[in-house]
Design an enzyme around this catalytic site. Structure first.
Site, mmCIF file in Angstrom:
data_model
loop_
_atom_site.group_PDB
_atom_site.id
_atom_site.type_symbol
_atom_site.label_atom_id
_atom_site.label_comp_id
_atom_site.label_asym_id
_atom_site.label_seq_id
_atom_site.Cartn_x
_atom_site.Cartn_y
_atom_site.Cartn_z
ATOM 1 N N HIS A 231 3.288 -26.451 -11.665
ATOM 2 C CA HIS A 231 4.282 -26.377 -10.604
ATOM 3 C C HIS A 231 3.773 -25.450 -9.514
ATOM 4 C CE1 HIS A 231 7.599 -28.870 -11.792
ATOM 5 N NE2 HIS A 231 7.671 -28.332 -13.000
ATOM 6 N N ASP B 281 4.005 -26.171 -2.286
ATOM 7 C CA ASP B 281 4.299 -27.597 -2.143
ATOM 8 C C ASP B 281 4.139 -28.078 -0.705
ATOM 9 O OD1 ASP B 281 4.782 -27.919 -4.791
ATOM 10 O OD2 ASP B 281 6.932 -28.237 -4.638
#
Length: 359
Positions: free
Chosen positions: A126, A156
């Site tokens: 992640h 991200d």
């Protein structure tokens, strides 16, 4: 700016749909292939804000008739975006080799955390894990404290989506010039590592210094302070003229404790003095005090507060469909269309493909 560019996006999480939104905001025609029978995550809205300005078709890519539609979309596209685990698109028969056999000029954009190869390529991860391994998480915290979890925007979006968008646009330029497509391997761990070049360019302190001892995370003039109300104020007056303006607004000009701006030995005492000062008044007081100054000070706003801030409102943010598109061209701002319901445009997408003889 991207009118005439056609992108097919395969449903994924986070950075991949963000890239699709960014390209749609800039005028590209983006068709998102949602999973047939899929649904948003629990508690998520039925219409995903990241789908604004796109058209949606829902397909079951394991069904031959829907797989044929996906291939027709690829033949009709300039670019493709996918953010699935390495190997998933290949197992569906839609990997780069198959897609470029259908469309040699296709720019095939792949968004992952670890990249398409390397020891961790098929390992789960992640945002936080990618930041940790790239070195970008190291300075996220004060001395003596564990690193904080930054907003998922840093990895991200910053290290992932924006690098894929840049790669897609670069590939599209090459394809338009020579007719040859390419595969864009955008990995969050690559992008965040690449962004570290900025810190490393500031000197060896950013590769060897302990947390709290480097140029931007140690000084009293580069941190957040708690206010009496429980809110916070952000200070980063790096240049001497901005530091002077900061001291002037606080009535500290000439105070001997603050004369040495860049002496690490003084930073703890200077920080403690400022912490006590800011704790005496609420955030509203400090925001008003520094309003219009060159001190590089701002209140730390929540997302809802930011949407109501006069400057953010003037720039077009805080609308029901989300923040205003960025960047702008010649000062103009283009408002994208609304986010579609899943599969909303199936009939018109199929009609268009049939009209072009692709189905």
């Amino acid at each position: 700016m991207l009118a005439g560019i056609r992108i097919v996006e395969f449903e994924a999480l986070g950075p991949a749909p963000f890239v699709g939104m960014l390209l749609a905001d800039l005028g590209a025609e983006v068709i998102v292939v949602h999973r047939r029978g899929g649904s948003p995550a629990p508690g998520a809205p039925m219409r995903n804000q990241l789908d604004r300005g796109k058209r949606s078709i829902a397909l079951d890519l394991k069904a031959p008739e829907d797989l044929a539609v996906a291939r027709a979309l690829i033949r009709n596209a300039h670019g493709l975006i996918e953010g699935l685990r390495p190997g998933v698109m290949e197992r569906l028969g839609l990997g780069p080799d198959e897609a470029r056999a259908l469309n040699p000029g296709l720019v095939y954009g792949r968004m992952t955390g670890w990249g398409q190869d390397g020891p961790r390529a098929r390992q789960a991860g992640h945002d936080l894990t990618y930041l940790a391994l790239s070195g970008a998480l190291f300075y996220a915290g004060l001395p003596g404290a564990v690193p904080v979890v930054p907003p998922t925007l840093l990895g991200d979006i910053g290290g992932g989506a924006l690098y894929l968008a840049l790669g897609m646009l670069t590939g599209l330029m090459q394809a338009q010039q020579g007719g040859k497509g390419c595969v864009v391997d955008a990995a969050i761990v690559d992008g965040t590592s690449h962004m570290m070049a900025l810190l490393r360019s500031m000197g060896p302190g950013f590769s060897t210094a302990a947390r709290g001892a480097s140029l931007l995370d140690g000084p009293h003039w580069s941190r957040c302070y708690a206010c009496a109300c429980g809110g916070h104020i952000a200070v980063q007056c790096l240049e001497p003229q901005f530091y002077a303006a900061f001291l002037d607004r606080l009535g500290l000009t000439g105070d001997p404790l603050f004369a040495a701006q860049h002496d690490p030995a003084q930073w703890p005492r200077q920080t403690a003095r400022l912490a006590g000062l800011f704790a005496q008044q609420d955030r509203t007081h400090w925001a008003a005090l520094f309003e219009g100054s060159e001190a590089c000070v701002a209140p730390v706003l929540s997302p809802d507060e930011a949407a109501r801030d006069p400057h953010m409102m003037a720039r077009g943010h805080g609308q029901p469909d989300g923040p205003a598109p960025a960047p702008r061209f010649d000062g103009a701002m283009r408002r994208p269309g609304p986010a579609p319901a899943r599969g909303e445009h199936r009939a018109e997408v199929l009609k268009d493909l049939r009209r072009k003889g692709l189905l």
